[in-house]
Design a protein around this motif. Structure first.
Motif, PDB file in Angstrom:
ATOM      1  N   ARG A 198       0.227  -1.338   0.375  1.00 43.87           N
ATOM      2  CA  ARG A 198      -0.035  -0.184   0.056  1.00 43.87           C
ATOM      3  C   ARG A 198       0.550   1.587   0.315  1.00 43.87           C
ATOM      4  O   ARG A 198       2.074   1.383   0.730  1.00 43.87           O
ATOM      5  N   PRO A 218     -10.234   1.447  10.752  1.00 45.45           N
ATOM      6  CA  PRO A 218      -9.654  -0.023  10.162  1.00 45.45           C
ATOM      7  C   PRO A 218      -7.665   0.425  11.105  1.00 45.45           C
ATOM      8  O   PRO A 218      -7.286   1.949  10.393  1.00 45.45           O
ATOM      9  N   ASP A 259      -3.613  -3.333   7.008  1.00 41.53           N
ATOM     10  CA  ASP A 259      -4.069  -3.062   6.061  1.00 41.53           C
ATOM     11  C   ASP A 259      -5.053  -4.266   5.550  1.00 41.53           C
ATOM     12  O   ASP A 259      -5.997  -3.280   4.560  1.00 41.53           O
ATOM     13  N   GLU A 313      -7.712  -4.494   6.679  1.00 39.54           N
ATOM     14  CA  GLU A 313      -8.889  -3.863   7.016  1.00 39.54           C
ATOM     15  C   GLU A 313      -9.054  -2.922   6.567  1.00 39.54           C
ATOM     16  O   GLU A 313     -10.631  -2.073   5.615  1.00 39.54           O
ATOM     17  N   GLU A 314      -7.946  -2.516   5.771  1.00 44.16           N
ATOM     18  CA  GLU A 314      -8.069  -0.901   5.027  1.00 44.16           C
ATOM     19  C   GLU A 314      -9.256  -1.638   3.388  1.00 44.16           C
ATOM     20  O   GLU A 314      -9.428  -1.165   3.134  1.00 44.16           O
ATOM     21  N   ARG A 315      -8.460  -2.773   2.819  1.00 44.76           N
ATOM     22  CA  ARG A 315      -8.788  -3.287   2.369  1.00 44.76           C
ATOM     23  C   ARG A 315     -10.221  -3.440   1.829  1.00 44.76           C
ATOM     24  O   ARG A 315     -10.843  -3.843   0.994  1.00 44.76           O
ATOM     25  N   PHE A 344     -14.630   7.709   2.954  1.00 43.57           N
ATOM     26  CA  PHE A 344     -13.370   7.251   3.135  1.00 43.57           C
ATOM     27  C   PHE A 344     -12.811   8.173   4.662  1.00 43.57           C
ATOM     28  O   PHE A 344     -12.570   7.836   5.691  1.00 43.57           O
ATOM     29  N   HIS A 359     -12.362   6.917   8.707  1.00 44.12           N
ATOM     30  CA  HIS A 359     -11.769   7.007   9.590  1.00 44.12           C
ATOM     31  C   HIS A 359     -11.439   8.096  10.098  1.00 44.12           C
ATOM     32  O   HIS A 359     -10.543   8.603  10.460  1.00 44.12           O
ATOM     33  N   ARG A 393      -5.157   8.945   7.123  1.00 39.92           N
ATOM     34  CA  ARG A 393      -5.192   8.192   6.986  1.00 39.92           C
ATOM     35  C   ARG A 393      -6.670   7.721   5.834  1.00 39.92           C
ATOM     36  O   ARG A 393      -6.792   6.920   5.278  1.00 39.92           O
ATOM     37  N   ALA A 444      -5.962   6.103   2.574  1.00 41.98           N
ATOM     38  CA  ALA A 444      -7.030   5.508   1.853  1.00 41.98           C
ATOM     39  C   ALA A 444      -7.823   5.803   0.714  1.00 41.98           C
ATOM     40  O   ALA A 444      -7.660   5.205  -0.155  1.00 41.98           O
ATOM     41  N   TYR A 491      -7.747   3.923  -3.068  1.00 37.27           N
ATOM     42  CA  TYR A 491      -8.517   2.927  -3.775  1.00 37.27           C
ATOM     43  C   TYR A 491      -8.190   2.758  -5.706  1.00 37.27           C
ATOM     44  O   TYR A 491      -9.079   2.220  -6.114  1.00 37.27           O
TER      45      TYR A 491
END
Length: 393
Positions: A40, A241, A244, A246-248, A293, A297, A303, A307, A311
Motif C-alpha cells: 500500500r 481500520p 492493511d 481492514e483498509e482493503r 473514507f 476514518h 488515513r 485510503a 482506492y
C-alpha cells in the motif's frame, strides 16, 4: 492566524496534498497499485511508468513525485478570481475572469514540467468551459449543458465553501450558479454539495455530524441517494481500520455501496455505455467515496487521504475531496507539514500562500455578507415582520 486563515490554508493545502498523492495512482485498481509499489502507498511515490513521457495511457503527464494535477491548478485559478473580485461569484465570473486565466496566463504545470496555459493541461470536460464561453459565446448560466458529466466541477469547488464559511446552503447555491458554466446534472450537483460540506466543516466547533447533515440537507436525486447510502453504511461506525487487511475491506465496502450510483462502471478505463451522461438517478463516484473514507476514518486526514489514494480509480479527485473535508474539520494541524512542504517544492508553488489569499478574499466577502444581513434585518423590521412570539405595535 485568524480562524478563517487557518481553515482556508488547511482546506487548500489539504486538498492539494491529496491531489498530488492520488495523482500517482489514478486510473488503477487497488491490486495493481499494491503490485506496482510493493504494498500500500504510504506517501509520495514516483510515476507509474518511469518513462512517463512516452507511456500509455497516461502520457504526457508526469503524475507522481509530489506533482499536483489539474484539480489543484483549477482550484488556484478560482482562488485568483475570488481575490480579484472579493465578492460572491456566479456563472458570469467564470466567463469573465476564469476563462481569461485559462487561456491568457501561462503558469508552471508540474505534470508537464514546463510553463503552459492551464487550457493545455485540463481534461476535455474543462476545455469545454473555454470552448463554450470564449468561442461559442454561450449564456454562462447554461454553458455546462451537453458537457461530459463528471467530477470536473467538484474537484476545484472548495474555495466556494470557504467564501461561505458557516453557511452550507449559501455555498451550495453559489456553487450551483458558478458551475452552470461548466457542468450539468449530477456533476453540477456534486459541486454544490461539496461546497456546502466545506462551508459546514470550517465553521467553529464543527464535527463530522455537521458535515453529514449539510450534505444530506442540500443534495438531490442520485447524489442524495448515494450519500444516504454511504452515511447509512457507516451508521454507528466507531472502529476505523487498523490493519492493511481492514483498509482493503473498507475500500471494497465503499465501492460496493457507491457502485449502483456510478455511471462509469467497474472498469475505470473501459467505461460503460451510459457513462458520464446526464441522469436523475446517478452520482459521480468521487464525492460519496470521499465521504465514505472520511467517515470510515472518523475524519483522520492522513488515513482518509491514503485510503483514497490506494482506492485507485479517480484517486486524485477522491483524495482531494477527502483531504479538503478532513482539513476543514481539523485545521492546519491536521495536514502533515512534511507533505505540504514536499508537494509545494515538487510542484513549484506555495500552497499556504494560496490559502492565505483565499482567506483574505473570504474575509472581505464575509464582512459584506454581515452588512447585507444587517440591512436585510432592518428592512424586515420596517415591513413589520416580527420575531416569533412578538406582538405588533
Amino acid at each position: 492566524m485568524t480562524w478563517i486563515e487557518d481553515r482556508a490554508v488547511a482546506v487548500i493545502t489539504g486538498a492539494a496534498v491529496g491531489d498530488a498523492l492520488g495523482g500517482a495512482t489514478e486510473g488503477w485498481t487497488p491490486e495493481q497499485i499494491e503490485q506496482r509499489h510493493g504494498g500500500r502507498v504510504t506517501g509520495i511515490v514516483g510515476p507509474w511508468y518511469p518513462n512517463w513521457r512516452d507511456a500509455r495511457p497516461i502520457s504526457p503527464y508526469h503524475k507522481g513525485d509530489g506533482h499536483v494535477t489539474d484539480d489543484t491548478l483549477m482550484t488556484r485559478a478560482l482562488v485568483e478570481v475570488y481575490a480579484k473580485r472579493r465578492a460572491h461569484l456566479d456563472a458570469y465570473a467564470m466567463a469573465e475572469d476564469l476563462v481569461p486565466l485559462m487561456i491568457g496566463e501561462p503558469r508552471w504545470v508540474p505534470e508537464l514540467e514546463s510553463t503552459a496555459l492551464l487550457l493545455q493541461r485540463v481534461f476535455l470536460a474543462e476545455k469545454w468551459i473555454v470552448t463554450k464561453l470564449h468561442y461559442g459565446h454561450a449564456d454562462p448560466r447554461e454553458a455546462g449543458v451537453g458537457n461530459i458529466v463528471n467530477c470536473g466541477a467538484a474537484m476545484y469547488i472548495a474555495p466556494v465553501g470557504i467564501a461561505n464559511a458557516g453557511d452550507p446552503r449559501g455555498a451550495y447555491a453559489e456553487a450551483i450558479d458558478l458551475t452552470g458554466a461548466h457542468q450539468s446534472s449530477y456533476g453540477r450537483e456534486a459541486a454544490g454539495v461539496l461546497a456546502a460540506v466545506i462551508a459546514a466543516a470550517i465553521a467553529p466547533g464543527a464535527a463530522l455530524g455537521d458535515v453529514v447533515r449539510a450534505a444530506l440537507d442540500v443534495a438531490h436525486d442520485g447524489t442524495a441517494a448515494a450519500l444516504r447510502a454511504v452515511v447509512g453504511a457507516f451508521d454507528g461506525w466507531t472502529s476505523p481500520p487498523t490493519t492493511d487487511d481492514e483498509e482493503r475491506a473498507l475500500a471494497r465496502h465503499i465501492r460496493e455501496v457507491v457502485a449502483p450510483f456510478d455511471s462509469v462502471g467497474p472498469e475505470y478505463r473501459q467505461m460503460s455505455l451510459d457513462a458520464r451522461r446526464p441522469s436523475r438517478t446517478k452520482s459521480i463516484e468521487e464525492l460519496p467515496a470521499a465521504l465514505g473514507f472520511v467517515l470510515g476514518h472518523q475524519g483522520d486526514y492522513r488515513r482518509a487521504v491514503l485510503a483514497a489514494v490506494n482506492y485507485g480509480r479517480d484517486a486524485d479527485s477522491i483524495a482531494t475531496m477527502a483531504g479538503a473535508i478532513c482539513a476543514g474539520l481539523g485545521g492546519t494541524d491536521a495536514v502533515p507539514a512534511e507533505w505540504v512542504e514536499a508537494v509545494g517544492e515538487a510542484s513549484r508553488m506555495d500552497l499556504r500562500e494560496t490559502g492565505l489569499l483565499m482567506a483574505s478574499a473570504a474575509t472581505d466577502i464575509l464582512r459584506a455578507d454581515r452588512e447585507r444581513a444587517r440591512a436585510r434585518l432592518a428592512a424586515l423590521e420596517s415591513l413589520g415582520v416580527a420575531e416569533p412570539g412578538e406582538g405588533r405595535a
